[in-house]
Design an enzyme around this catalytic site. Structure first.
Site, mmCIF file in Angstrom:
data_model
loop_
_atom_site.group_PDB
_atom_site.id
_atom_site.type_symbol
_atom_site.label_atom_id
_atom_site.label_comp_id
_atom_site.label_asym_id
_atom_site.label_seq_id
_atom_site.Cartn_x
_atom_site.Cartn_y
_atom_site.Cartn_z
ATOM 1 N N VAL A 1 29.042 19.992 52.549
ATOM 2 C CA VAL A 1 29.503 20.718 53.801
ATOM 3 C C VAL A 1 29.620 19.625 55.114
ATOM 4 O O VAL A 1 30.615 19.662 55.818
ATOM 5 C CB VAL A 1 28.379 22.012 54.178
ATOM 6 C CG1 VAL A 1 29.055 22.547 55.428
ATOM 7 C CG2 VAL A 1 28.832 22.893 53.061
ATOM 8 N N LYS B 1 30.844 35.611 55.065
ATOM 9 C CA LYS B 1 30.800 34.289 54.153
ATOM 10 C C LYS B 1 30.243 35.101 52.694
ATOM 11 O O LYS B 1 30.635 34.456 51.335
ATOM 12 C CB LYS B 1 29.721 33.427 54.649
ATOM 13 C CG LYS B 1 29.444 32.392 53.549
ATOM 14 C CD LYS B 1 30.254 31.217 53.310
ATOM 15 C CE LYS B 1 29.839 30.390 52.163
ATOM 16 N NZ LYS B 1 30.682 29.436 51.963
ATOM 17 N N ASN C 1 32.309 35.289 48.849
ATOM 18 C CA ASN C 1 31.734 34.681 47.363
ATOM 19 C C ASN C 1 31.441 35.784 46.415
ATOM 20 O O ASN C 1 31.703 35.876 45.405
ATOM 21 C CB ASN C 1 30.642 33.678 47.530
ATOM 22 C CG ASN C 1 31.179 32.479 48.184
ATOM 23 O OD1 ASN C 1 32.272 32.386 48.407
ATOM 24 N ND2 ASN C 1 30.392 31.540 48.615
ATOM 25 N N LEU D 1 41.390 35.366 38.844
ATOM 26 C CA LEU D 1 41.194 36.326 37.609
ATOM 27 C C LEU D 1 41.484 35.628 36.297
ATOM 28 O O LEU D 1 42.034 36.282 35.479
ATOM 29 C CB LEU D 1 42.076 37.574 37.899
ATOM 30 C CG LEU D 1 42.205 38.591 38.950
ATOM 31 C CD1 LEU D 1 43.024 39.627 39.202
ATOM 32 C CD2 LEU D 1 40.809 39.445 38.660
ATOM 33 N N GLY E 1 37.300 33.009 30.950
ATOM 34 C CA GLY E 1 36.890 32.126 30.535
ATOM 35 C C GLY E 1 35.186 31.940 30.627
ATOM 36 O O GLY E 1 34.762 33.086 30.204
ATOM 37 N N CYS F 1 27.549 27.726 44.696
ATOM 38 C CA CYS F 1 27.613 28.481 45.565
ATOM 39 C C CYS F 1 27.750 29.830 44.916
ATOM 40 O O CYS F 1 26.857 30.558 45.109
ATOM 41 C CB CYS F 1 29.059 28.449 46.526
ATOM 42 S SG CYS F 1 29.095 27.017 47.220
#
Ligand code: UGA
Length: 495
Positions: free
Chosen positions: A11, A207, A211, A253, A256, A263
């Site tokens: 970051v 934030k 996520n 979408l 897997g 994160c």
């Protein structure tokens, strides 16, 4: 403007280089002298496309400098804090940020703004302005504005995400006269994205919410893929049709082996853990984590299924170890769990990744794993290949050549990234997630397949195949056939 960025991890270094690129004078500060030495030497501490070039160009024109000395922040108009808050064990820690604040708060100029870019635990937000205020008072100094400016960049495209953001979020923790927010607006005035001003709590939750939603989408796709496998559907077609509804969209979408990285997994697990501790369970997010973990195990199951019931004694080529392409990051990479479990089950795992440095670190993290010097070496004599990271180099392999190198041409595509038709044409028995099992294998498919679309590597339909179905064999429900391990169908590919 004069900017200091404290903490030169993913970051902080991206923030430093990109703000310098936008014309600001930036000093990057880092406690690790090894990292500073590397940066001064022109070496990047991690792989991020475009970052090395940006750092070099801005150092050359003198807009970007690095130091280990926190005293450098006393000249800054804006000081960003970008230190880690991950405890390495699925939880939060605030020791690093508290010790960083200790170092820098008494050194801030009276008219500077303190901006936290680290992802903070929500419960810490109320403490932040109090801690800073107390430190200033104890140093006999006036108060400074304290803001949050969460980042929404993705590894692999972080530079572009920073320079062309979809939104800039400013969270106000303490800014009595609005001078902190005004300063940040000035800093970002070159950006065309909307600047959203809100409370620090709302900024942190925006934030976290973003996520959590992305993680939920991925686990949703994985659950949907399971339904597709159960009923003989194709998740690519299903998602493509769903995506026409603008309320749904098609991004994130892709089914897997699930999400990894520093994160999404961490923020889901710590949200679940802290919510449970405070007596307010979050069953949806708990399920998101559970589904994600299950996907990693599914990779082992798929391999065992195609290998005739067990991976024991098999040599498996593990294609990719980083948590996604275009990074060398191994944090919570699904490859670690998958390789460890395969070895526990008695397989020999030979891994290859184009990031040689990541491959070396992977070998240290997974006892017993072998690493290969090239993808060909990994595939040589393998009983099966497992695609774990969809690097371009794997997507573009010559599959006929790959099949000829392997002892048995078996591929489990953990990222739904390869072309079903191409692999089957090259002679592979091929399994992915929500797209059935195809090709020559003595192990029956998990479900009847009715029709499929090959979406190729890009997700866009490229070619169609039709499956001729022997309907005499379709007795029992799909679920029953799935349980018995038999598709009940004879499948033959036709043009
Ligand atoms: C994530 C978010 O996407 C960023 O917006 C956020 O700023 C960042 O975390 C952060 O908090 O700093 P990142 O961890 O770099 O970014 O990685 P993602 O691109 O989100 O991918 C995470 C994982 O999800 C990868 O393992 C990827 O392979 C997987 N994934 C992604 C899927 O399994 N399916 C998908 O459809 C998309």
């Amino acid at each position: 403007m004069r900017v200091s960025v404290v903490g030169l991890g993913y970051v902080g270094l991206v923030t430093s280089a990109c703000l310098a690129e936008q014309g600001h004078d930036v000093v990057g500060i880092e406690v690790s002298s090894a990292r500073i030495e590397a940066l001064l030497d022109g070496r990047m501490p991690f792989h991020e496309p475009g970052l090395a070039e940006l750092v070099q160009a801005n150092r050359e024109v003198g807009r970007l400098t690095f130091t280990a000395d926190p005293a450098a922040i006393s000249q800054a108009d804006v000081v960003f804090v970008a230190v880690g808050t991950h405890d390495g064990n699925g939880g939060w820690q605030t020791r690093t940020i508290q010790s960083c604040l200790n170092d820098i708060v008494p050194r801030l100029a009276d008219d500077a703004a303190l901006v936290v870019r680290s992802t903070l635990p929500p419960w810490f937000l109320a403490h932040l302005p109090i801690i800073v205020g107390r430190m200033r008072q104890e140093a006999g100094l006036g108060e400074v504005p304290v803001l949050l400016n969460p980042e929404f960049t993705k590894e692999g495209t972080a530079v572009q995400d920073f320079l062309e953001p979809e939104r800039v979020v400013l969270g106000i923790a303490h800014d009595v006269d609005g001078r902190g927010a005004a300063r940040l607006r000035r800093l970002y005035r070159g950006m065309s994205a909307p600047i959203l001003e809100m409370s620090a709590t709302d900024a942190a939750l925006s934030k976290l919410g973003a996520n959590l939603f992305l993680a939920t989408k991925i686990s949703f796709a994985n659950e949907l893929a399971q339904l597709c496998d159960q009923y003989g559907g194709n998740v690519d077609q299903v998602v493509a049709a769903m995506a026409y509804d603008h309320r749904i969209g098609g991004a994130f979408l892709r089914a897997g082996i699930g999400f990894g990285g520093s994160c999404l997994p961490h923020q889901v697990t710590m949200t679940v853990a802290t919510a449970a501790e405070s007596g307010m369970p979050t069953p949806l997010f708990a399920a998101v984590a559970e589904v994600n973990h299950r996907q990693r195990e599914r990779m082992i199951d798929r391999l065992a299924e195609l290998l005739g019931g067990s991976v024991a004694g098999a040599r498996i080529a593990l294609l990719g170890v980083t948590f996604k392409p275009d990074t060398d990051d191994l944090r919570d990479a699904p490859s670690i769990h998958i390789a460890t479990r395969l070895i526990e089950e008695g397989a020999t795992v030979v891994a290859f990744d184009p990031m040689t440095d990541a491959l070396e670190r992977f070998a240290a993290l997974v006892p017993g794993v072998r690493v290969a010097s090239s993808v060909d070496v990994a595939l040589d004599d393998a009983d099966a290949a497992a695609l774990v990271t969809e690097w371009g180099v794997f997507r573009q392999l010559d599959w006929v050549d790959a099949a000829s190198r392997m002892r048995r041409a078996i591929m489990v595509d953990g990222r739904n990234a390869l072309s079903v038709v191409e692999l089957v044409d090259a002679g592979f028995a091929y399994a992915s997630f929500g797209r059935g099992i195809r090709g020559q294998t003595d192990v029956p498919a998990t479900a009847p397949l009715v029709a499929t679309v090959d979406t190729g590597a890009t997700g866009a339909p490229t070619s169609y195949e039709t499956l001729a179905i022997d309907t005499h064999a379709t007795e029992g429900s799909p679920a029953e056939r799935h349980r018995s391990g038999s598709s009940g169908l004879d499948l033959a590919l036709t043009d």
